[in-house]
Scaffold this motif. Sequence first.
Motif, PDB file in Angstrom:
ATOM      1  N   MET A   1       0.843  -1.191   0.000  1.00 33.68           N
ATOM      2  CA  MET A   1       0.000   0.000   0.000  1.00 33.68           C
ATOM      3  C   MET A   1       0.879   1.242   0.000  1.00 33.68           C
ATOM      4  O   MET A   1       2.007   1.209   0.493  1.00 33.68           O
ATOM      5  CB  MET A   1      -0.924  -0.009   1.213  1.00 33.68           C
ATOM      6  CG  MET A   1      -1.865   1.172   1.293  1.00 33.68           C
ATOM      7  SD  MET A   1      -3.226   0.950   2.452  1.00 33.68           S
ATOM      8  CE  MET A   1      -4.289  -0.145   1.508  1.00 33.68           C
ATOM      9  N   PHE A   2       0.339   2.335  -0.576  1.00 31.56           N
ATOM     10  CA  PHE A   2       1.092   3.578  -0.684  1.00 31.56           C
ATOM     11  C   PHE A   2       0.367   4.699   0.061  1.00 31.56           C
ATOM     12  O   PHE A   2      -0.860   4.721   0.140  1.00 31.56           O
ATOM     13  CB  PHE A   2       1.272   3.972  -2.151  1.00 31.56           C
ATOM     14  CG  PHE A   2       2.143   3.016  -2.914  1.00 31.56           C
ATOM     15  CD1 PHE A   2       3.513   3.221  -3.008  1.00 31.56           C
ATOM     16  CD2 PHE A   2       1.600   1.901  -3.528  1.00 31.56           C
ATOM     17  CE1 PHE A   2       4.321   2.338  -3.701  1.00 31.56           C
ATOM     18  CE2 PHE A   2       2.397   1.004  -4.218  1.00 31.56           C
ATOM     19  CZ  PHE A   2       3.765   1.225  -4.303  1.00 31.56           C
ATOM     20  N   LEU A   3       1.166   5.605   0.598  1.00 31.00           N
ATOM     21  CA  LEU A   3       0.640   6.783   1.283  1.00 31.00           C
ATOM     22  C   LEU A   3       1.239   8.032   0.636  1.00 31.00           C
ATOM     23  O   LEU A   3       2.450   8.227   0.670  1.00 31.00           O
ATOM     24  CB  LEU A   3       0.989   6.731   2.768  1.00 31.00           C
ATOM     25  CG  LEU A   3       0.760   8.006   3.594  1.00 31.00           C
ATOM     26  CD1 LEU A   3      -0.715   8.408   3.570  1.00 31.00           C
ATOM     27  CD2 LEU A   3       1.228   7.805   5.032  1.00 31.00           C
ATOM     28  N   LEU A   4       0.372   8.852   0.028  1.00 32.26           N
ATOM     29  CA  LEU A   4       0.810  10.114  -0.565  1.00 32.26           C
ATOM     30  C   LEU A   4       0.812  11.192   0.514  1.00 32.26           C
ATOM     31  O   LEU A   4      -0.186  11.378   1.211  1.00 32.26           O
ATOM     32  CB  LEU A   4      -0.133  10.524  -1.704  1.00 32.26           C
ATOM     33  CG  LEU A   4      -0.314   9.532  -2.857  1.00 32.26           C
ATOM     34  CD1 LEU A   4      -1.295  10.093  -3.882  1.00 32.26           C
ATOM     35  CD2 LEU A   4       1.006   9.193  -3.513  1.00 32.26           C
ATOM     36  N   ASP A   5       1.934  11.897   0.610  1.00 29.87           N
ATOM     37  CA  ASP A   5       2.066  12.952   1.614  1.00 29.87           C
ATOM     38  C   ASP A   5       2.385  14.273   0.913  1.00 29.87           C
ATOM     39  O   ASP A   5       3.538  14.687   0.812  1.00 29.87           O
ATOM     40  CB  ASP A   5       3.184  12.587   2.595  1.00 29.87           C
ATOM     41  CG  ASP A   5       3.342  13.625   3.703  1.00 29.87           C
ATOM     42  OD1 ASP A   5       2.411  14.421   3.903  1.00 29.87           O
ATOM     43  OD2 ASP A   5       4.404  13.626   4.370  1.00 29.87           O
ATOM     44  N   PRO A   6       1.347  14.979   0.418  1.00 29.47           N
ATOM     45  CA  PRO A   6       1.565  16.219  -0.337  1.00 29.47           C
ATOM     46  C   PRO A   6       1.715  17.440   0.579  1.00 29.47           C
ATOM     47  O   PRO A   6       0.998  18.425   0.440  1.00 29.47           O
ATOM     48  CB  PRO A   6       0.313  16.314  -1.219  1.00 29.47           C
ATOM     49  CG  PRO A   6      -0.700  15.423  -0.603  1.00 29.47           C
ATOM     50  CD  PRO A   6      -0.068  14.608   0.461  1.00 29.47           C
ATOM     51  N   ASN A 133      -2.087   2.115 -12.857  1.00 28.71           N
ATOM     52  CA  ASN A 133      -2.479   0.757 -13.237  1.00 28.71           C
ATOM     53  C   ASN A 133      -1.470  -0.282 -12.775  1.00 28.71           C
ATOM     54  O   ASN A 133      -1.849  -1.354 -12.288  1.00 28.71           O
ATOM     55  CB  ASN A 133      -2.681   0.676 -14.747  1.00 28.71           C
ATOM     56  CG  ASN A 133      -4.041   1.188 -15.171  1.00 28.71           C
ATOM     57  OD1 ASN A 133      -5.023   0.453 -15.169  1.00 28.71           O
ATOM     58  ND2 ASN A 133      -4.122   2.463 -15.506  1.00 28.71           N
ATOM     59  N   LYS A 134      -0.187   0.015 -12.922  1.00 30.78           N
ATOM     60  CA  LYS A 134       0.833  -0.959 -12.535  1.00 30.78           C
ATOM     61  C   LYS A 134       0.820  -1.224 -11.036  1.00 30.78           C
ATOM     62  O   LYS A 134       1.053  -2.352 -10.581  1.00 30.78           O
ATOM     63  CB  LYS A 134       2.218  -0.478 -12.976  1.00 30.78           C
ATOM     64  CG  LYS A 134       2.443  -0.529 -14.478  1.00 30.78           C
ATOM     65  CD  LYS A 134       2.363  -1.957 -15.010  1.00 30.78           C
ATOM     66  CE  LYS A 134       2.536  -2.006 -16.516  1.00 30.78           C
ATOM     67  NZ  LYS A 134       2.444  -3.396 -17.037  1.00 30.78           N
ATOM     68  N   LEU A 135       0.564  -0.194 -10.246  1.00 34.60           N
ATOM     69  CA  LEU A 135       0.590  -0.326  -8.785  1.00 34.60           C
ATOM     70  C   LEU A 135      -0.803  -0.501  -8.178  1.00 34.60           C
ATOM     71  O   LEU A 135      -0.935  -0.591  -6.962  1.00 34.60           O
ATOM     72  CB  LEU A 135       1.271   0.903  -8.170  1.00 34.60           C
ATOM     73  CG  LEU A 135       2.727   1.131  -8.591  1.00 34.60           C
ATOM     74  CD1 LEU A 135       3.261   2.414  -7.959  1.00 34.60           C
ATOM     75  CD2 LEU A 135       3.612  -0.055  -8.207  1.00 34.60           C
ATOM     76  N   LYS A 136      -1.835  -0.520  -9.063  1.00 32.66           N
ATOM     77  CA  LYS A 136      -3.221  -0.674  -8.600  1.00 32.66           C
ATOM     78  C   LYS A 136      -3.556   0.337  -7.495  1.00 32.66           C
ATOM     79  O   LYS A 136      -4.114  -0.001  -6.437  1.00 32.66           O
ATOM     80  CB  LYS A 136      -3.480  -2.099  -8.117  1.00 32.66           C
ATOM     81  CG  LYS A 136      -3.332  -3.159  -9.206  1.00 32.66           C
ATOM     82  CD  LYS A 136      -3.594  -4.552  -8.672  1.00 32.66           C
ATOM     83  CE  LYS A 136      -3.676  -5.587  -9.785  1.00 32.66           C
ATOM     84  NZ  LYS A 136      -2.539  -5.604 -10.705  1.00 32.66           N
ATOM     85  N   LEU A 137      -3.234   1.592  -7.759  1.00 31.27           N
ATOM     86  CA  LEU A 137      -3.345   2.615  -6.719  1.00 31.27           C
ATOM     87  C   LEU A 137      -4.782   2.927  -6.320  1.00 31.27           C
ATOM     88  O   LEU A 137      -5.020   3.394  -5.203  1.00 31.27           O
ATOM     89  CB  LEU A 137      -2.640   3.901  -7.165  1.00 31.27           C
ATOM     90  CG  LEU A 137      -1.112   3.850  -7.218  1.00 31.27           C
ATOM     91  CD1 LEU A 137      -0.552   5.229  -7.546  1.00 31.27           C
ATOM     92  CD2 LEU A 137      -0.517   3.348  -5.916  1.00 31.27           C
ATOM     93  N   LYS A 138      -5.749   2.699  -7.210  1.00 30.94           N
ATOM     94  CA  LYS A 138      -7.131   3.031  -6.844  1.00 30.94           C
ATOM     95  C   LYS A 138      -7.612   2.199  -5.656  1.00 30.94           C
ATOM     96  O   LYS A 138      -8.518   2.606  -4.926  1.00 30.94           O
ATOM     97  CB  LYS A 138      -8.063   2.842  -8.043  1.00 30.94           C
ATOM     98  CG  LYS A 138      -8.077   4.047  -8.981  1.00 30.94           C
ATOM     99  CD  LYS A 138      -9.149   3.943 -10.036  1.00 30.94           C
ATOM    100  CE  LYS A 138     -10.542   4.193  -9.503  1.00 30.94           C
ATOM    101  NZ  LYS A 138     -10.759   5.602  -9.112  1.00 30.94           N
ATOM    102  N   ASP A 139      -7.040   1.021  -5.472  1.00 30.36           N
ATOM    103  CA  ASP A 139      -7.429   0.171  -4.344  1.00 30.36           C
ATOM    104  C   ASP A 139      -6.305   0.035  -3.321  1.00 30.36           C
ATOM    105  O   ASP A 139      -6.390  -0.794  -2.423  1.00 30.36           O
ATOM    106  CB  ASP A 139      -7.803  -1.231  -4.856  1.00 30.36           C
ATOM    107  CG  ASP A 139      -8.900  -1.191  -5.904  1.00 30.36           C
ATOM    108  OD1 ASP A 139      -9.923  -0.528  -5.655  1.00 30.36           O
ATOM    109  OD2 ASP A 139      -8.719  -1.809  -6.971  1.00 30.36           O
ATOM    110  N   ASN A 140      -5.283   0.856  -3.466  1.00 30.03           N
ATOM    111  CA  ASN A 140      -4.053   0.578  -2.729  1.00 30.03           C
ATOM    112  C   ASN A 140      -3.359   1.864  -2.282  1.00 30.03           C
ATOM    113  O   ASN A 140      -2.138   1.922  -2.257  1.00 30.03           O
ATOM    114  CB  ASN A 140      -3.128  -0.226  -3.661  1.00 30.03           C
ATOM    115  CG  ASN A 140      -2.012  -0.931  -2.949  1.00 30.03           C
ATOM    116  OD1 ASN A 140      -2.156  -1.329  -1.798  1.00 30.03           O
ATOM    117  ND2 ASN A 140      -0.878  -1.059  -3.602  1.00 30.03           N
TER     118      ASN A 140
END
Length: 378
Positions: A1-6, A133-140
């Motif tokens: 899972m990824f966490l964006l920290d803007p 798409n490669k990292l499936k970010l919409k669910d991740n």
Amino acid sequence: MFLLDPFSGISGDMFLSAMIDFVDKQELITTIKKVIDVDIEVKKVKKCHILANKVNIIPKDIDYNADTYKDIKNIIKNSDIQRDIKTTALDILKILANAESRVHDISIEDVHFHEVGNYDTIADIVGAAYIINKLKLKDNCLYRPINVGSGFVETEHGLLPVPAPATAEILKGLKIFFSDIKEELTTPTGAAIIKYINPKLVEGSFIIKNISYGAGDKDLELPNVLRVFRIEYIKMEKIVLLETNVDDIPAEILGYLYEVLEGKVRDLHFIPTYMKKNRPAYTVRAIVDRDKANEVAKIIMRETGSLGVRIFDIERITADRDFKTIKLFDEYVKIKIGKIDDEIISEKPEFEDLKKIAKKYGIPLKDLYKITFSKQIR
């Protein structure tokens, strides 16, 4: 899972720069080049002494002549890239164009992107679509609040407040904050990318696995980077436990309380106990969302006559939940699937679906459970 920290905003190139460590760099570049003929430079830079990736989209000495929604849409549609990446890129572009259309009250087909360069907008959107798409970010993907900066920005339409109207339109529903930095920190393209991903606001605890920084073009008093964490997320919910003891009401009242609180509580149970003077009693315990705690506490007091309800803030770790549907005796049965770290830990048929079949066909409910578990779910 990824966490964006803007914490310093987000732009298209910052997103590409921050995420490039997590994908095949050459495949990303090749995908972008299939859509638009640009040079792409990937290098390391320092922002306030922090080492970060910097992806530069460099135009060639040609006239790209594509700065309307219609033009860019056709370039992407006619390109030779994977269908899922193409669809995502078109969806991000449409978010951008819809915002401009609403703000300026024009048809989406007439949208002209004044403030964003045509070649780098295309590259950023296509690159972001590849990464998503490669990292499936919409669910991740999760995010922390987005720094939009403050002040004013010079545009084709004159001086406009930060965030620019189109950016503000896109960011509806996402948590933002203004800072003392008099700059546009979040761009329309960056906003459209995070809007498409639709991440959840981070809560609870997590374990950091990796960190990447993607540099922007500005030199500020804080690092102009998008920080991305790759994490193992401990899915923690903050909820409320309500509790009271009652020893002087008939059991029918408690049964009715179940009905009254249906849809308002996560869980409700009655625990036999003894109170003072050895009186048999029940502890009424309800688990609720924080915003419903006051309402549910008042209902419990009104229905039971209790003069007080104890309230405890608690946390719980939850499994991810998914559903699928199977067919049993020509009827549809929903299967609830529980997962932890993508590992399936439980698969259970919905009781109401099996009850309906049991009544219709005269089959014992216990036998339906056996049949469901033996036939399904794999």
